[in-house]
Every structure is written in structure tokens, then in C-alpha cells.
Design a protein around this motif. Structure first.
Motif, PDB file in Angstrom:
ATOM      1  N   ASP A   1     -10.125  15.974  -1.496  1.00 35.09           N
ATOM      2  CA  ASP A   1     -10.405  15.756  -0.069  1.00 35.09           C
ATOM      3  C   ASP A   1     -10.739  17.041   0.667  1.00 35.09           C
ATOM      4  O   ASP A   1     -10.840  17.045   1.892  1.00 35.09           O
TER       5      ASP A   1
ATOM      6  N   LEU B   1       0.506   5.065  -1.928  1.00 34.12           N
ATOM      7  CA  LEU B   1       0.678   6.321  -1.202  1.00 34.12           C
ATOM      8  C   LEU B   1       1.738   7.190  -1.864  1.00 34.12           C
ATOM      9  O   LEU B   1       1.539   8.402  -2.056  1.00 34.12           O
TER      10      LEU B   1
ATOM     11  N   GLY C   1      -5.933   0.782  -0.818  1.00 33.27           N
ATOM     12  CA  GLY C   1      -6.412   2.069  -1.317  1.00 33.27           C
ATOM     13  C   GLY C   1      -7.635   2.011  -2.197  1.00 33.27           C
ATOM     14  O   GLY C   1      -8.174   3.057  -2.577  1.00 33.27           O
TER      15      GLY C   1
ATOM     16  N   CYS D   1     -11.931  -4.282  -0.143  1.00 28.53           N
ATOM     17  CA  CYS D   1     -11.287  -2.979   0.060  1.00 28.53           C
ATOM     18  C   CYS D   1      -9.848  -3.208   0.503  1.00 28.53           C
ATOM     19  O   CYS D   1      -9.603  -3.674   1.622  1.00 28.53           O
TER      20      CYS D   1
ATOM     21  N   SER E   1     -10.768   1.270  -1.582  1.00 27.46           N
ATOM     22  CA  SER E   1     -11.997   1.843  -1.017  1.00 27.46           C
ATOM     23  C   SER E   1     -11.953   3.364  -0.977  1.00 27.46           C
ATOM     24  O   SER E   1     -13.000   4.013  -0.886  1.00 27.46           O
ATOM     25  N   TYR E   2     -10.769   3.932  -1.037  1.00 23.52           N
ATOM     26  CA  TYR E   2     -10.621   5.391  -1.066  1.00 23.52           C
ATOM     27  C   TYR E   2     -10.667   5.917  -2.500  1.00 23.52           C
ATOM     28  O   TYR E   2     -11.392   6.865  -2.809  1.00 23.52           O
ATOM     29  N   LEU E   3      -9.911   5.295  -3.376  1.00 26.80           N
ATOM     30  CA  LEU E   3      -9.737   5.826  -4.722  1.00 26.80           C
ATOM     31  C   LEU E   3     -10.932   5.573  -5.631  1.00 26.80           C
ATOM     32  O   LEU E   3     -11.381   6.470  -6.356  1.00 26.80           O
TER      33      LEU E   3
ATOM     34  N   ARG F   1     -14.134   7.778  -5.403  1.00 28.47           N
ATOM     35  CA  ARG F   1     -13.863   9.150  -5.810  1.00 28.47           C
ATOM     36  C   ARG F   1     -13.742   9.271  -7.323  1.00 28.47           C
ATOM     37  O   ARG F   1     -13.943  10.358  -7.869  1.00 28.47           O
TER      38      ARG F   1
ATOM     39  N   ASN G   1      -5.278  16.864  -6.159  1.00 28.95           N
ATOM     40  CA  ASN G   1      -5.446  15.843  -5.127  1.00 28.95           C
ATOM     41  C   ASN G   1      -5.942  16.443  -3.811  1.00 28.95           C
ATOM     42  O   ASN G   1      -6.748  15.834  -3.112  1.00 28.95           O
TER      43      ASN G   1
ATOM     44  N   ARG H   1       0.825  -1.221   0.000  1.00 28.11           N
ATOM     45  CA  ARG H   1       0.000   0.000   0.000  1.00 28.11           C
ATOM     46  C   ARG H   1       0.850   1.258   0.000  1.00 28.11           C
ATOM     47  O   ARG H   1       0.405   2.306  -0.457  1.00 28.11           O
TER      48      ARG H   1
ATOM     49  N   ARG I   1       0.487   8.797  -5.118  1.00 29.99           N
ATOM     50  CA  ARG I   1      -0.375   9.961  -4.907  1.00 29.99           C
ATOM     51  C   ARG I   1       0.426  11.164  -4.411  1.00 29.99           C
ATOM     52  O   ARG I   1       0.090  12.310  -4.720  1.00 29.99           O
TER      53      ARG I   1
ATOM     54  N   ALA J   1     -19.993   6.169  -5.588  1.00 26.94           N
ATOM     55  CA  ALA J   1     -20.127   5.135  -4.568  1.00 26.94           C
ATOM     56  C   ALA J   1     -20.815   3.868  -5.080  1.00 26.94           C
ATOM     57  O   ALA J   1     -20.347   2.751  -4.831  1.00 26.94           O
TER      58      ALA J   1
END
Length: 267
Positions: free
Chosen positions: A225, A96, A150, A147, A152-154, A157, A221, A92, A99, A161
Motif C-alpha cells: 500500500d 483484518l 476484503g 466484493c 475487492s482489496y486483496l 493486489r 504488507n 471481516r 493481515r 485488476a
């Protein structure tokens, strides 16, 4: 560089073409490839000689995710909690670093983009695929949560959803055409047009001022958020004031008034 290296890096001016090079395993992640990807993207953070990155896979696939036959997968499945967490974080941390780095990343996808390979593409900034590309959050098919690293985050977005839930909850394949409709892909092109399509994006980005391109990714980016519209505006105000005092803006303004192409300094 030897051809058996798990990660190949080709420099073309101020663009680096990064190729996942485990074609016999569909570029699945093992310890070596994971470490080299993580180290590469982490080092990018302070580099100014590289403006843009193109990420692609050798052979018949982009990346099939974690190599379940690897020692890395064995440690995750059979090691203790601390050892499994180390494996989890090793992977992961790639996303990170992707990004965080200021260089825009183009993912050129073909064949399988599954599990962690799918999330590698999600962590890129622009995705271009061939019609045979099949994407999936395959984690849930092997007894893990959908998930991971990443996703479930990316994914929500990028496509919203409800479509994201349908992918993460089922592990079903996402076709290139459907991904284009959802806005996940910028283009779907024939395999022989993949590189030339990327080159058109690269040419447009290389025509911009170097610091302006870096700060555009940073602001983009951040705004994903941002807690409010006002917070996003504040970041835009900050960036424009900083860039407005740079020589590049004076050159860009002069070029516009003189009806010529701007000549931005390259790193």
C-alpha cells in the motif's frame, strides 16, 4: 480439546496448526466458528511464542463461506441494519486480524474455498492447494455484491485488476491450475503431499531470526500500500536499521563468516 470444537489448534513447537472443524457443513462459517477465528487471530498480535500459523479445513473442504442455514445468516438477512452490520463486521474482522498479526499464515486448501472461505485464503500470506480445490467469490451468486469481507482489496493486489474482475463480477469457479498460473497459489500438490509441502516452508521460515520474520511480514504488507517507491524504501531502511542492531544480525554475520548455520534464539 473436544472434537466438536469448531476450531482446533495444534501446537507443534512455535508453529500452530489451526483447523476449521465443521466438516459436516464444509467448514462454513457460523457464529461460533466466526467468533473463535476472530478471537484467535486478534490475540496473535502480541504473542511471541507462536511464530507461524498454518490454516486448513477438516473433511472435504477448506471453507464454503457463510453457512446460509445458520442463525448468523438469518440475522444478516432478516435483522435490521445495525444487526446486519454486526454480522458483517464479525466476519471481516477476521481478515483484518489476519493481515495485522505479525505471524506468517500458510493456507492449505482443498475442495471448496468459496465466499468468505475464499477470502480467508486471500488474507493468508502463502497459499498451497490440492488439484481439486475450487475457489470462488460466490457472494454475487446469492444476490450480494461480489466484493465482500476484503475480496475487492486483496484479490486485485494478488493477481491484477482484470483477472480479479472476472472472478468477482461472475462468481465463476477458479481452478487450482489457473490460480497457480495467476500467481495466487505458491504450489499445487497431491493431497498426501499437502502437509509435507507446508513443512518445507515452515522449516525455511523457522531457520530465520524471529524478529526478522515478523518485521518482514510487516514491511511486505506496508509496501503493498506504499504511496511511492520512496515510501517503501523508507520502511525497508527503518526495519534494517532496527534489525541491524539486534543480536540476531551479529550471530547471522558471524555464522556467515565462520561458514556455519546461524543459531538464532527462539522465543
Amino acid at each position: 480439546m473436544t472434537t466438536d470444537a469448531p476450531l482446533l489448534i495444534e501446537r507443534r513447537g512455535d508453529v500452530e496448526w489451526v483447523t476449521l472443524n465443521r466438516p459436516g457443513r464444509l467448514n462454513a462459517l457460523d457464529d461460533r466458528l466466526t467468533a473463535e477465528l476472530r478471537d484467535y487471530f486478534e490475540r496473535l498480535y502480541r504473542r511471541r511464542d507462536c511464530r507461524i500459523v498454518v490454516l486448513r479445513g477438516a473433511g472435504q473442504a477448506f471453507c464454503a463461506g457463510l453457512d446460509l442455514a445458520s442463525d448468523q445468516a438469518r440475522r444478516f438477512a432478516e435483522g435490521g441494519l445495525a444487526e446486519a452490520m454486526d454480522v458483517q463486521r464479525d466476519i471481516r474482522d477476521i481478515m483484518l486480524a489476519m493481515r495485522r498479526c505479525p505471524q506468517p499464515i500458510l493456507a492449505l486448501m482443498h475442495g471448496a474455498a468459496a465466499g468468505g472461505g475464499f477470502v480467508l485464503a486471500l488474507a493468508a500470506d502463502i497459499r498451497i492447494a490440492t488439484p481439486d480445490t475450487r475457489m470462488s467469490a460466490a457472494f454475487i451468486k446469492v444476490g450480494l455484491g461480489g466484493c465482500d469481507v476484503g475480496a475487492s482489496y486483496l484479490l486485485p493486489r494478488l493477481i491484477g485488476a482484470s483477472p480479479a474482475a472476472s472472478i468477482l463480477f461472475t462468481g465463476r469457479d477458479l481452478s487450482a491450475d489457473r490460480a497457480l498460473t495467476l500467481g495466487l497459489l505458491s504450489d499445487v500438490v497431491a493431497p498426501e503431499a499437502l502437509e509435507s509441502t507446508a513443512e518445507a516452508y515452515l522449516a525455511a521460515m523457522r531457520a530465520t531470526a524471529p524478529e526478522a520474520l515478523r518485521m518482514t511480514k510487516q514491511c511486505f504488507n506496508h509496501s503493498l500500500d506504499a504511496p511511492s517507491f520512496e515510501a517503501a524504501l523508507a520502511m525497508e531502511d527503518r526495519n534494517q536499521l532496527l534489525l541491524g542492531n539486534e543480536p540476531a544480525f551479529r550471530e547471522g554475520r558471524a555464522a556467515f563468516l565462520e561458514k556455519r548455520a546461524p543459531r538464532f534464539d527462539q522465543p
